[in-house]
Design a protein around this motif. Structure first.
Motif, PDB file in Angstrom:
ATOM      1  N   HIS A  35       0.839  -1.203   0.000  1.00 41.54           N
ATOM      2  CA  HIS A  35       0.000   0.000   0.000  1.00 41.54           C
ATOM      3  C   HIS A  35       0.874   1.252   0.000  1.00 41.54           C
ATOM      4  CE1 HIS A  35      -3.357   2.641   0.679  1.00 41.54           C
ATOM      5  NE2 HIS A  35      -2.721   3.154   1.722  1.00 41.54           N
ATOM      6  N   GLU A  36       1.952   1.230   0.782  1.00 43.22           N
ATOM      7  CA  GLU A  36       2.863   2.371   0.840  1.00 43.22           C
ATOM      8  C   GLU A  36       3.507   2.626  -0.522  1.00 43.22           C
ATOM      9  OE1 GLU A  36       7.000   3.680   3.037  1.00 43.22           O
ATOM     10  OE2 GLU A  36       5.738   2.192   4.007  1.00 43.22           O
ATOM     11  N   ILE A  37       3.898   1.557  -1.211  1.00 43.31           N
ATOM     12  CA  ILE A  37       4.521   1.715  -2.534  1.00 43.31           C
ATOM     13  C   ILE A  37       3.534   2.304  -3.537  1.00 43.31           C
ATOM     14  CG2 ILE A  37       5.449   0.427  -4.506  1.00 43.31           C
ATOM     15  CD1 ILE A  37       6.894  -1.352  -2.464  1.00 43.31           C
ATOM     16  N   THR A  38       2.280   1.859  -3.512  1.00 46.19           N
ATOM     17  CA  THR A  38       1.295   2.399  -4.453  1.00 46.19           C
ATOM     18  C   THR A  38       0.921   3.829  -4.120  1.00 46.19           C
ATOM     19  OG1 THR A  38      -0.561   1.482  -3.197  1.00 46.19           O
ATOM     20  CG2 THR A  38       0.324   0.131  -4.993  1.00 46.19           C
ATOM     21  N   ALA A  39       1.119   4.257  -2.867  1.00 45.44           N
ATOM     22  CA  ALA A  39       0.786   5.622  -2.464  1.00 45.44           C
ATOM     23  C   ALA A  39       1.940   6.599  -2.685  1.00 45.44           C
ATOM     24  CB  ALA A  39       0.377   5.637  -0.991  1.00 45.44           C
ATOM     25  N   PHE A  42       5.595   8.611  -7.061  1.00 44.34           N
ATOM     26  CA  PHE A  42       5.933   7.985  -8.333  1.00 44.34           C
ATOM     27  C   PHE A  42       5.950   6.470  -8.121  1.00 44.34           C
ATOM     28  CE2 PHE A  42       7.575   9.275 -12.482  1.00 44.34           C
ATOM     29  CZ  PHE A  42       7.765   8.027 -13.036  1.00 44.34           C
ATOM     30  N   PRO A  43       4.764   5.813  -8.109  1.00 45.09           N
ATOM     31  CA  PRO A  43       4.732   4.377  -7.861  1.00 45.09           C
ATOM     32  C   PRO A  43       5.395   3.598  -9.002  1.00 45.09           C
ATOM     33  CG  PRO A  43       2.552   5.174  -8.433  1.00 45.09           C
ATOM     34  CD  PRO A  43       3.447   6.367  -8.347  1.00 45.09           C
ATOM     35  N   LEU A  44       6.062   2.511  -8.661  1.00 48.05           N
ATOM     36  CA  LEU A  44       6.683   1.667  -9.673  1.00 48.05           C
ATOM     37  C   LEU A  44       6.600   0.220  -9.231  1.00 48.05           C
ATOM     38  CD1 LEU A  44      10.485   1.380  -9.500  1.00 48.05           C
ATOM     39  CD2 LEU A  44       9.349   2.821  -7.854  1.00 48.05           C
ATOM     40  N   SER A  45       6.715  -0.665 -10.180  1.00 47.72           N
ATOM     41  CA  SER A  45       6.733  -2.089  -9.872  1.00 47.72           C
ATOM     42  C   SER A  45       8.169  -2.482  -9.550  1.00 47.72           C
ATOM     43  CB  SER A  45       6.233  -2.902 -11.061  1.00 47.72           C
ATOM     44  OG  SER A  45       6.483  -4.271 -10.841  1.00 47.72           O
ATOM     45  N   PRO A  46       8.429  -2.974  -8.340  1.00 49.75           N
ATOM     46  CA  PRO A  46       9.810  -3.299  -7.978  1.00 49.75           C
ATOM     47  C   PRO A  46      10.388  -4.463  -8.770  1.00 49.75           C
ATOM     48  CG  PRO A  46       8.311  -3.803  -6.164  1.00 49.75           C
ATOM     49  CD  PRO A  46       7.503  -3.178  -7.251  1.00 49.75           C
ATOM     50  N   TYR A  47       9.531  -5.245  -9.424  1.00 52.14           N
ATOM     51  CA  TYR A  47      10.014  -6.414 -10.169  1.00 52.14           C
ATOM     52  C   TYR A  47      10.049  -6.176 -11.669  1.00 52.14           C
ATOM     53  CZ  TYR A  47       8.956  -8.526  -5.711  1.00 52.14           C
ATOM     54  OH  TYR A  47       8.908  -8.797  -4.382  1.00 52.14           O
ATOM     55  N   THR A  94      13.125   0.328  -3.185  1.00 47.50           N
ATOM     56  CA  THR A  94      11.993   0.732  -4.027  1.00 47.50           C
ATOM     57  C   THR A  94      11.521   2.131  -3.650  1.00 47.50           C
ATOM     58  OG1 THR A  94      11.312  -1.578  -4.254  1.00 47.50           O
ATOM     59  CG2 THR A  94       9.668   0.090  -4.792  1.00 47.50           C
ATOM     60  N   VAL A  95      11.419   2.419  -2.365  1.00 49.33           N
ATOM     61  CA  VAL A  95      10.994   3.746  -1.907  1.00 49.33           C
ATOM     62  C   VAL A  95      12.008   4.803  -2.358  1.00 49.33           C
ATOM     63  CG1 VAL A  95      10.619   5.168   0.153  1.00 49.33           C
ATOM     64  CG2 VAL A  95       9.631   2.875   0.021  1.00 49.33           C
ATOM     65  N   GLU A  96      13.288   4.510  -2.205  1.00 46.41           N
ATOM     66  CA  GLU A  96      14.322   5.469  -2.606  1.00 46.41           C
ATOM     67  C   GLU A  96      14.313   5.700  -4.113  1.00 46.41           C
ATOM     68  OE1 GLU A  96      16.964   8.322  -1.730  1.00 46.41           O
ATOM     69  OE2 GLU A  96      15.993   7.052  -0.252  1.00 46.41           O
ATOM     70  N   ILE A  97      14.135   4.645  -4.898  1.00 47.17           N
ATOM     71  CA  ILE A  97      14.064   4.800  -6.355  1.00 47.17           C
ATOM     72  C   ILE A  97      12.851   5.630  -6.731  1.00 47.17           C
ATOM     73  CG2 ILE A  97      13.625   3.545  -8.512  1.00 47.17           C
ATOM     74  CD1 ILE A  97      15.558   1.401  -7.510  1.00 47.17           C
ATOM     75  N   MET A 100      13.720   9.147  -6.143  1.00 43.61           N
ATOM     76  CA  MET A 100      14.670   9.601  -7.156  1.00 43.61           C
ATOM     77  C   MET A 100      13.993   9.808  -8.511  1.00 43.61           C
ATOM     78  SD  MET A 100      17.955   7.291  -6.016  1.00 43.61           S
ATOM     79  CE  MET A 100      19.158   8.002  -7.142  1.00 43.61           C
ATOM     80  N   LEU A 101      12.978   9.005  -8.816  1.00 47.97           N
ATOM     81  CA  LEU A 101      12.197   9.212 -10.035  1.00 47.97           C
ATOM     82  C   LEU A 101      11.450  10.535  -9.946  1.00 47.97           C
ATOM     83  CD1 LEU A 101      10.802   5.607 -10.541  1.00 47.97           C
ATOM     84  CD2 LEU A 101      12.274   6.823 -12.161  1.00 47.97           C
TER      85      LEU A 101
END
Length: 159
Positions: A35-39, A42-47, A94-97, A100-101
């Protein structure tokens, strides 16, 4: 490695573990992280999403952790790949990327870069053994000692 012993209960392990984590906590923690990644801004798929340094990014002025990410952002690596290469956890990378995005230090790699293959254009390797023949060196799981190359353990399968 000089010796491999399977199932010797007489020795005390050098590193013991605690009680572990209750299984019910893990799905909730994973759901929170997803949920944190989608919020993220700049959400991204880590895979799936491959990242590359944006034009004009100067890594010399960045903190060490960000420099390391930029160094591994070749356009062929995802957040998961970068986390593995740097020895850091997937979620923090993932959060840091994502940050950075958002700061335009990185960008999602174009499909041509992300799907490039380093051996494109080279002829394929010839089979080492003619089709239908064997070299005689194959091992079968029912007759190979388990674990392999560790002496006899009485077990013949990984199960």
């Amino acid at each position: 490695m000089e010796k491999c012993v399977v199932g010797d209960p007489g020795e005390t392990p050098l590193l013991t573990t605690g009680g572990g984590v209750a299984p019910g906590l893990l799905p909730a923690d994973v759901a929170d992280r997803l949920h944190e990644i989608t919020a993220l801004p700049f959400p991204l798929s880590p895979y799936r999403d491959r990242v590359v340094a944006a034009d004009g990014t100067d890594p010399s002025g960045l903190p060490a952790r960000r420099r390391e990410i930029v160094a591994h952002a070749t356009g062929r690596r995802s957040a998961r790949d970068i986390a593995f290469a740097t020895g850091r956890g997937l979620h923090p990378v993932t959060v840091e990327i994502s940050r950075m995005l958002g700061e335009e230090l990185l960008e999602i790699a174009p499909l041509a870069t992300a799907s490039s293959f380093s051996h494109r254009g080279l002829p394929s390797l010839r089979p080492r053994v003619a089709a239908g023949r064997t070299s005689g060196k194959e091992q079968h799981w029912t007759t190979t000692p388990w674990p392999p190359n560790c002496g006899s353990s009485g077990r013949t399968s990984p199960g």
